[in-house]
Scaffold this motif. Structure first.
Motif, PDB file in Angstrom:
ATOM      1  N   PRO A   1      52.111  47.608 -11.851  1.00 20.10           N
ATOM      2  CA  PRO A   1      53.207  46.353 -11.193  1.00 20.10           C
ATOM      3  C   PRO A   1      52.270  45.525 -10.478  1.00 20.10           C
ATOM      4  O   PRO A   1      52.775  44.718  -9.670  1.00 20.10           O
ATOM      5  N   ARG A   2      50.848  45.674 -10.636  1.00 17.23           N
ATOM      6  CA  ARG A   2      50.208  44.905  -9.811  1.00 17.23           C
ATOM      7  C   ARG A   2      50.204  43.265  -9.766  1.00 17.23           C
ATOM      8  O   ARG A   2      49.995  42.787  -8.596  1.00 17.23           O
ATOM      9  N   LEU A   3      50.769  42.806 -10.864  1.00 19.00           N
ATOM     10  CA  LEU A   3      50.836  41.239 -10.922  1.00 19.00           C
ATOM     11  C   LEU A   3      51.968  40.782 -10.052  1.00 19.00           C
ATOM     12  O   LEU A   3      51.987  39.644  -9.556  1.00 19.00           O
ATOM     13  N   LEU A   4      52.702  41.820  -9.519  1.00 23.70           N
ATOM     14  CA  LEU A   4      53.758  41.317  -8.529  1.00 23.70           C
ATOM     15  C   LEU A   4      53.427  40.941  -7.447  1.00 23.70           C
ATOM     16  O   LEU A   4      54.096  39.969  -6.570  1.00 23.70           O
ATOM     17  N   GLN A   5      52.316  41.243  -7.128  1.00 26.71           N
ATOM     18  CA  GLN A   5      51.609  40.845  -5.437  1.00 26.71           C
ATOM     19  C   GLN A   5      51.223  39.241  -5.458  1.00 26.71           C
ATOM     20  O   GLN A   5      50.896  38.824  -4.449  1.00 26.71           O
ATOM     21  N   PHE A   6      51.097  38.692  -6.844  1.00 27.77           N
ATOM     22  CA  PHE A   6      50.753  37.372  -6.820  1.00 27.77           C
ATOM     23  C   PHE A   6      51.958  36.418  -6.688  1.00 27.77           C
ATOM     24  O   PHE A   6      51.950  35.157  -6.851  1.00 27.77           O
ATOM     25  N   VAL A   7      53.278  36.840  -6.737  1.00 25.60           N
ATOM     26  CA  VAL A   7      54.439  36.112  -6.967  1.00 25.60           C
ATOM     27  C   VAL A   7      54.687  35.500  -5.679  1.00 25.60           C
ATOM     28  O   VAL A   7      55.062  34.023  -5.564  1.00 25.60           O
ATOM     29  N   VAL A   8      54.264  36.184  -4.355  1.00 27.53           N
ATOM     30  CA  VAL A   8      55.141  35.585  -3.195  1.00 27.53           C
ATOM     31  C   VAL A   8      54.052  34.625  -2.379  1.00 27.53           C
ATOM     32  O   VAL A   8      54.411  33.537  -1.968  1.00 27.53           O
ATOM     33  N   PRO A   9      52.668  34.995  -2.444  1.00 24.96           N
ATOM     34  CA  PRO A   9      51.942  34.042  -1.647  1.00 24.96           C
ATOM     35  C   PRO A   9      51.749  32.538  -2.494  1.00 24.96           C
ATOM     36  O   PRO A   9      51.628  32.538  -3.475  1.00 24.96           O
ATOM     37  N   ALA A  10      51.904  31.802  -1.236  1.00 21.88           N
ATOM     38  CA  ALA A  10      52.074  30.305  -1.916  1.00 21.88           C
ATOM     39  C   ALA A  10      50.788  29.667  -2.531  1.00 21.88           C
ATOM     40  O   ALA A  10      50.777  28.829  -3.531  1.00 21.88           O
ATOM     41  N   GLN A  11      49.514  30.096  -2.162  1.00 22.53           N
ATOM     42  CA  GLN A  11      48.415  29.850  -2.909  1.00 22.53           C
ATOM     43  C   GLN A  11      48.345  30.109  -4.348  1.00 22.53           C
ATOM     44  O   GLN A  11      47.418  29.605  -5.103  1.00 22.53           O
ATOM     45  N   TYR A  12      49.102  31.000  -4.963  1.00 15.64           N
ATOM     46  CA  TYR A  12      49.224  31.165  -6.272  1.00 15.64           C
ATOM     47  C   TYR A  12      50.199  30.524  -6.922  1.00 15.64           C
ATOM     48  O   TYR A  12      50.629  30.887  -8.311  1.00 15.64           O
ATOM     49  N   THR A  13      50.930  29.588  -6.385  1.00 17.43           N
ATOM     50  CA  THR A  13      52.201  28.951  -7.173  1.00 17.43           C
ATOM     51  C   THR A  13      51.728  28.369  -8.354  1.00 17.43           C
ATOM     52  O   THR A  13      52.547  28.211  -9.394  1.00 17.43           O
ATOM     53  N   GLY A  14      50.605  27.865  -8.371  1.00 18.55           N
ATOM     54  CA  GLY A  14      50.195  27.112  -9.601  1.00 18.55           C
ATOM     55  C   GLY A  14      50.120  27.991 -10.716  1.00 18.55           C
ATOM     56  O   GLY A  14      50.078  27.561 -12.013  1.00 18.55           O
ATOM     57  N   THR A  15      50.099  29.279 -10.633  1.00 19.33           N
ATOM     58  CA  THR A  15      49.849  30.184 -11.651  1.00 19.33           C
ATOM     59  C   THR A  15      51.619  30.685 -12.095  1.00 19.33           C
ATOM     60  O   THR A  15      51.398  31.746 -12.904  1.00 19.33           O
ATOM     61  N   LEU A  16      52.571  30.193 -11.481  1.00 20.42           N
ATOM     62  CA  LEU A  16      53.553  30.870 -11.809  1.00 20.42           C
ATOM     63  C   LEU A  16      54.109  30.996 -13.144  1.00 20.42           C
ATOM     64  O   LEU A  16      54.622  31.900 -13.601  1.00 20.42           O
ATOM     65  N   VAL A  17      53.822  29.844 -13.924  1.00 18.39           N
ATOM     66  CA  VAL A  17      54.198  29.811 -15.329  1.00 18.39           C
ATOM     67  C   VAL A  17      53.603  31.058 -16.216  1.00 18.39           C
ATOM     68  O   VAL A  17      54.479  31.899 -16.819  1.00 18.39           O
ATOM     69  N   PRO A  18      52.296  31.136 -16.288  1.00 21.32           N
ATOM     70  CA  PRO A  18      51.973  32.211 -17.113  1.00 21.32           C
ATOM     71  C   PRO A  18      51.927  33.763 -16.294  1.00 21.32           C
ATOM     72  O   PRO A  18      52.280  34.531 -16.762  1.00 21.32           O
ATOM     73  N   LEU A  19      52.155  33.720 -15.058  1.00 21.97           N
ATOM     74  CA  LEU A  19      52.429  34.542 -14.193  1.00 21.97           C
ATOM     75  C   LEU A  19      54.080  35.305 -14.821  1.00 21.97           C
ATOM     76  O   LEU A  19      54.167  36.409 -14.679  1.00 21.97           O
TER      77      LEU A  19
END
Length: 215
Positions: A98-116
């Motif tokens: 489930p490691r990818l879940l850790q990139f959903v919340v932090p705002a600095q990763y918002t730009g990756t939301l589509v592929p994530l």
């Protein structure tokens, strides 16, 4: 392969653009050929970290035109690597969930939301199919990671959904992910969200289509 990955990780601290591009190219090729174990997780985290770093540098506004072009190109390359992640490839399920879940919340990763979001939705679908067939559920694999709480996931995705057209239109993606991750948030929300979220998505898609018609 383990030794090759370790060798690549030794240059993670090298911030020259040519080195970053070379590392990201290696990661893309590695993932296209399948990953047999979780030793390559640092490579996935590297992609997100470099995207975040490029975003921060661009937001400062202190870059020369040449530097800004280089950082934008690096962002694009990071997104391309994430776009090409095949969760069905050998070892990918175990590597990413489930490691990818850790990139959903932090705002600095918002730009990756589509592929994530795509990766997470496909992983959950694989989990559900495994449960239906009563196959070994490898998605239950857990490893120490800074996973978000259900409350943090809910708040972050609702915030994005409440401003659906900002950031290139992340609202629909946030709603899709909210629907997919309902079991990670609370078991009681599944049935209501299955009925309500598709209606919200249809509304957003209708608004976008109407806006295009006015152009």
């Amino acid at each position: 392969m383990f030794l090759v990955v370790k060798a690549v990780e030794t240059v993670f601290g090298d911030h020259r653009s040519k080195v970053k591009v070379a590392v990201l190219g290696f990661i893309k090729e590695l993932f296209s050929s399948g990953v047999e174990n979780c030793s390559a997780w640092g490579l996935v985290a590297y992609v997100f970290r470099e995207f975040s770093r490029a975003t921060s540098r661009l937001e400062t506004g202190n870059l020369s035109e040449r530097e800004a072009v280089a950082e934008t190109a690096l962002q694009t390359l990071c997104l391309h690597v994430l776009d090409t992640l095949d969760v069905s490839a050998s070892g990918m399920t175990r590597l990413l969930w489930p490691r990818l879940l850790q990139f959903v919340v932090p705002a600095q990763y918002t730009g990756t939301l589509v592929p994530l979001s795509r990766c997470l939705r496909e992983l959950v679908e694989r989990q559900e199919r495994a449960e239906e067939k009563e196959e070994p559920n490898y998605l239950c694999y857990q490893e120490r990671a800074k996973l978000p709480t259900p409350q943090a996931l809910l708040v972050r995705l609702l915030v994005l959904a409440c401003s659906p057209y900002e950031g290139g239109g992340h609202g629909a993606v946030a709603l899709q992910l909210l629907k997919t991750l309902h079991r990670a948030i609370h078991r009681a929300v599944g049935i209501p969200w299955m009925a309500q979220i598709p209606s919200l998505l249809q509304y957003l898609e209708g608004k976008v289509s109407a806006g295009r018609g006015l152009i």
